[in-house]
Design an enzyme around this catalytic site. Structure first.
Site, short mmCIF file in Angstrom:
data_model
loop_
_atom_site.label_atom_id
_atom_site.label_comp_id
_atom_site.label_asym_id
_atom_site.label_seq_id
_atom_site.Cartn_x
_atom_site.Cartn_y
_atom_site.Cartn_z
N SER A 195 3.64 38.89 -39.94
CA SER A 195 2.18 39.89 -39.25
C SER A 195 2.72 40.06 -38.09
CB SER A 195 0.87 39.22 -40.16
OG SER A 195 0.58 40.56 -38.81
N THR B 149 -4.86 38.43 -45.60
CA THR B 149 -4.49 39.29 -45.89
C THR B 149 -4.32 38.69 -47.46
OG1 THR B 149 -2.21 41.31 -45.34
CG2 THR B 149 -1.97 38.52 -45.49
N LYS C 251 -7.00 39.37 -50.29
CA LYS C 251 -8.85 39.77 -49.97
C LYS C 251 -10.25 39.84 -50.66
CE LYS C 251 -6.21 43.05 -46.67
NZ LYS C 251 -6.02 44.26 -46.12
N ASP D 15 -11.17 47.58 -42.19
CA ASP D 15 -10.09 48.33 -43.74
C ASP D 15 -10.87 49.61 -43.50
OD1 ASP D 15 -8.24 47.04 -43.31
OD2 ASP D 15 -7.62 46.01 -45.70
P1 NAP Z 1 -1.76 47.33 -53.96
O1 NAP Z 1 -3.04 46.58 -54.00
O2 NAP Z 1 -0.70 47.32 -54.49
O3 NAP Z 1 -1.93 48.90 -54.47
C1 NAP Z 1 -0.32 49.98 -54.32
C2 NAP Z 1 -1.00 50.81 -55.48
O4 NAP Z 1 0.07 51.88 -55.18
C3 NAP Z 1 -0.99 50.99 -57.30
O5 NAP Z 1 -2.51 51.95 -57.22
C4 NAP Z 1 0.24 51.20 -57.52
O6 NAP Z 1 -0.17 52.20 -58.68
C5 NAP Z 1 0.70 52.57 -56.37
N1 NAP Z 1 2.02 52.51 -56.54
C6 NAP Z 1 2.96 51.43 -55.85
N2 NAP Z 1 4.41 52.48 -56.51
C7 NAP Z 1 4.48 53.25 -57.07
C8 NAP Z 1 4.98 54.53 -56.97
N3 NAP Z 1 6.33 53.71 -56.10
N4 NAP Z 1 4.24 55.45 -57.36
C9 NAP Z 1 3.30 56.10 -57.18
N5 NAP Z 1 2.27 54.57 -56.97
C10 NAP Z 1 2.97 53.41 -56.56
O7 NAP Z 1 -1.63 47.67 -52.38
P2 NAP Z 1 -2.52 48.04 -51.09
O8 NAP Z 1 -3.24 46.60 -50.63
O9 NAP Z 1 -3.17 48.69 -51.65
O10 NAP Z 1 -2.03 49.10 -49.82
C11 NAP Z 1 -1.15 49.87 -50.45
C12 NAP Z 1 -0.32 50.93 -48.93
O11 NAP Z 1 -1.09 51.00 -48.31
C13 NAP Z 1 0.19 49.89 -48.37
O12 NAP Z 1 2.01 49.82 -49.29
C14 NAP Z 1 -0.01 49.69 -47.33
O13 NAP Z 1 1.82 50.28 -46.24
C15 NAP Z 1 -0.89 50.17 -46.59
N6 NAP Z 1 -1.66 49.91 -46.29
C16 NAP Z 1 -1.79 49.76 -44.84
C17 NAP Z 1 -2.97 49.60 -43.82
C18 NAP Z 1 -2.46 49.95 -43.05
O14 NAP Z 1 -3.70 49.76 -42.00
N7 NAP Z 1 -2.52 51.58 -42.13
C19 NAP Z 1 -3.53 48.81 -44.44
C20 NAP Z 1 -3.41 48.41 -45.92
C21 NAP Z 1 -2.68 48.80 -47.02
P3 NAP Z 1 -0.42 51.59 -60.09
O15 NAP Z 1 -1.33 51.05 -59.58
O16 NAP Z 1 0.02 52.29 -60.94
O17 NAP Z 1 0.64 49.89 -59.71
#
Ligand code: NAP
Length: 453
Positions: free
Chosen positions: A211, A256, A260, A296
């Site tokens: 981070s 993180t 969370k 967030d």
């Molecule tokens: P998470 O809890 O692991 O959830 C990921 C989601 O993405 C799940 O619904 C998963 O689907 C789906 N997914 C994963 N790989 C996929 C693929 N190849 N095709 C289609 N769907 C897919 O992750 P998260 O914490 O929500 O974070 C998601 C993204 O948000 C991170 O990768 C990060 O880049 C971004 N983020 C950005 C910020 C920011 O400040 N900009 C903050 C937090 C997160 P399934 O349920 O079907 O497995």
């Protein structure tokens, strides 16, 4: 610097502390009265609260240099500019008392009601508006429902010894030295073992050493002259860390993956939005308590200011999608959550009064807003989370992925004539909110954007 609601005992403590420490003290209300030649109530009645607040800010930014102990009105900390001035070289003491105690003290004095409502109601309502500002700005929080002498003794102890029990502090730092933090960070932390006037902040996660948050926070602390240090708390035992935190001068945490959700039952108080989203990404530690927040969702909500339209689609059903669902529903969109595993989308949609379905449903929905909350497109992945054919001119596309800034989805959306919002905007806005909650200081998004560019 003493602050708290009316009846919290600021004036009594000012007098007691001046006597005990043999130092000069000032009351900002008295300074205002001297300057204007009218009483505070006359200023409120004749010129209004806005004029009073301007006078107050002027006094706060020009405090006499020889005033060591300052008592300031209960509304001062609502203005982040005042917090900024007071934070420089001051220990901000929040005198916290329950509503019944405050109401009883106000009734027993000659002070009139400010709003015309019954005193209990007034205290309840004004305090609920101000309490976050007090907690965010305060270095320490003292239970002010007790005898004045006991309160003064506790403040003097903090003044002389600093925050955090030395044994806990040493234990915490020694544990951090055995994690994979950079060597330069280890040296800095060793120097902080005995610096009890420096608060510790950090990012809690596992892994979290990648981070960049410490870099940004360190720049901000330096800029605002805050005696504080931000580090990496990479641990497999968040419960233990929170126990340490209360005793070793740790004041704030960014939370993180993977904590969370897991941290929710471990904190003393969970704010409403964090409870609804089901995740905490910010913890404030004050007065032996831990307060959990979610910033967030603000990171998604704020960049959508002025976004028009009816239908929003969120792709993904994880933690970022939950924050996005809360944010877009707060913006009044009819929300659809589409996910690879539809059951996860259904579970999330049920919590937010949204609709759920497979990603293939996107084309038929023709949304005004599309939010990517999957990791697709991250770190060199050239895939799109949705077919490019679903992107239409005028659609707003917000990609939460922020490494790289110009993701394949955003590039494709630009070609189609969409409005695009990069994931860095979420990061920036949630950080501004987190910094305000954990320090009381308002940073501009512009400032953070500059820092990251
Ligand atoms: P998470 O809890 O692991 O959830 C990921 C989601 O993405 C799940 O619904 C998963 O689907 C789906 N997914 C994963 N790989 C996929 C693929 N190849 N095709 C289609 N769907 C897919 O992750 P998260 O914490 O929500 O974070 C998601 C993204 O948000 C991170 O990768 C990060 O880049 C971004 N983020 C950005 C910020 C920011 O400040 N900009 C903050 C937090 C997160 P399934 O349920 O079907 O497995």
């Amino acid at each position: 610097m003493l602050t708290g609601y009316r009846g919290s005992g600021k004036t009594t403590q000012l007098k007691l502390l001046c006597d005990i420490l043999n130092e000069k003290g000032v009351d900002t209300d008295k300074l205002i009265e001297e300057k204007v030649g009218s009483s505070i109530h006359e200023i409120f009645d004749i010129c209004g609260e806005e004029t009073f607040r301007e006078l107050e800010s002027d006094i706060i930014s020009n405090l006499p240099e020889d005033a060591i102990i300052i008592s300031t009105g209960g509304g001062t900390l609502i203005n982040p500019e005042n917090v900024l001035h007071l934070r420089k070289n001051s220990l901000i003491v929040y005198l916290e008392a329950d509503t019944a105690t405050l109401a009883a003290r106000i009734k027993g004095s000659v002070r009139p009601s400010l709003t015309g409502s019954p005193i209990e109601e007034e205290v309840e309502s004004v305090l609920s508006e101000r309490i976050q500002a007090y907690r965010s700005a305060a270095d320490i929080c003292i239970n002010a429902s007790r005898k004045p002498e006991e309160i003064a003794k506790e403040i003097v102890d903090f003044y002389n010894k600093g925050y955090g029990d030395p044994i806990w502090r040493e234990d915490t730092v020694n544990t951090l030295l055995h994690t994979g933090i950079p060597e330069i960070e280890k040296e800095e932390l060793k120097g902080l073992i005995r610096s009890h006037d420096v608060f510790l902040y950090g990012i809690l996660g596992n892994p979290c050493l990648q981070s960049l948050s410490p870099v940004v926070w360190k720049i901000l602390f330096k800029k605002y002259g805050m005696p504080a240090h931000y580090t990496w708390f990479e641990t497999d035992d968040p419960k233990h860390l929170l126990k340490w935190a209360k005793n070793s001068g740790i004041r704030g945490l960014s939370v993180t993956i993977p904590y969370k959700e897991k941290i929710i039952p471990l904190v003393s108080e969970v704010k409403h939005d964090a409870a609804v989203i089901g995740a905490i990404n910010t913890v404030l530690i004050l007065g032996g308590k831990t307060y959990g927040y979610n910033t967030d969702w603000k990171g998604v909500y704020k960049p959508l200011e002025g976004a028009e339209g009816k239908i929003a689609v969120i792709i993904g059903a994880g933690g970022a999608a939950a924050a996005a669902a809360y944010a877009v529903s707060m913006r009044g969109f009819q929300t659809y959550i589409l996910n690879r595993h539809v059951s996860r989308a259904q579970e999330l949609a049920a919590r937010f009064g949204a609709f759920a379905g497979p990603i293939e449903m996107l084309d038929s929905l023709k949304p005004d807003l599309l939010v990517n909350a999957t990791p697709v497109g991250m770190n060199g992945d050239q895939n799109l989370p949705v077919p490019a054919s679903c992107l239409r001119k005028g659609m707003r596309v917000f990609d939460l992925v922020y490494t790289p800034v110009d993701t394949p989805l955003l590039k494709a959306a630009l070609v189609k004539g969409c409005y695009v919002i990069p994931g860095t905007e979420m990061f920036i806005h949630q950080l501004v909110e987190q910094f305000r909650l954990l320090t009381g200081i308002e940073v501009s998004t512009y400032e953070i954007r500059e820092m990251l560019s």
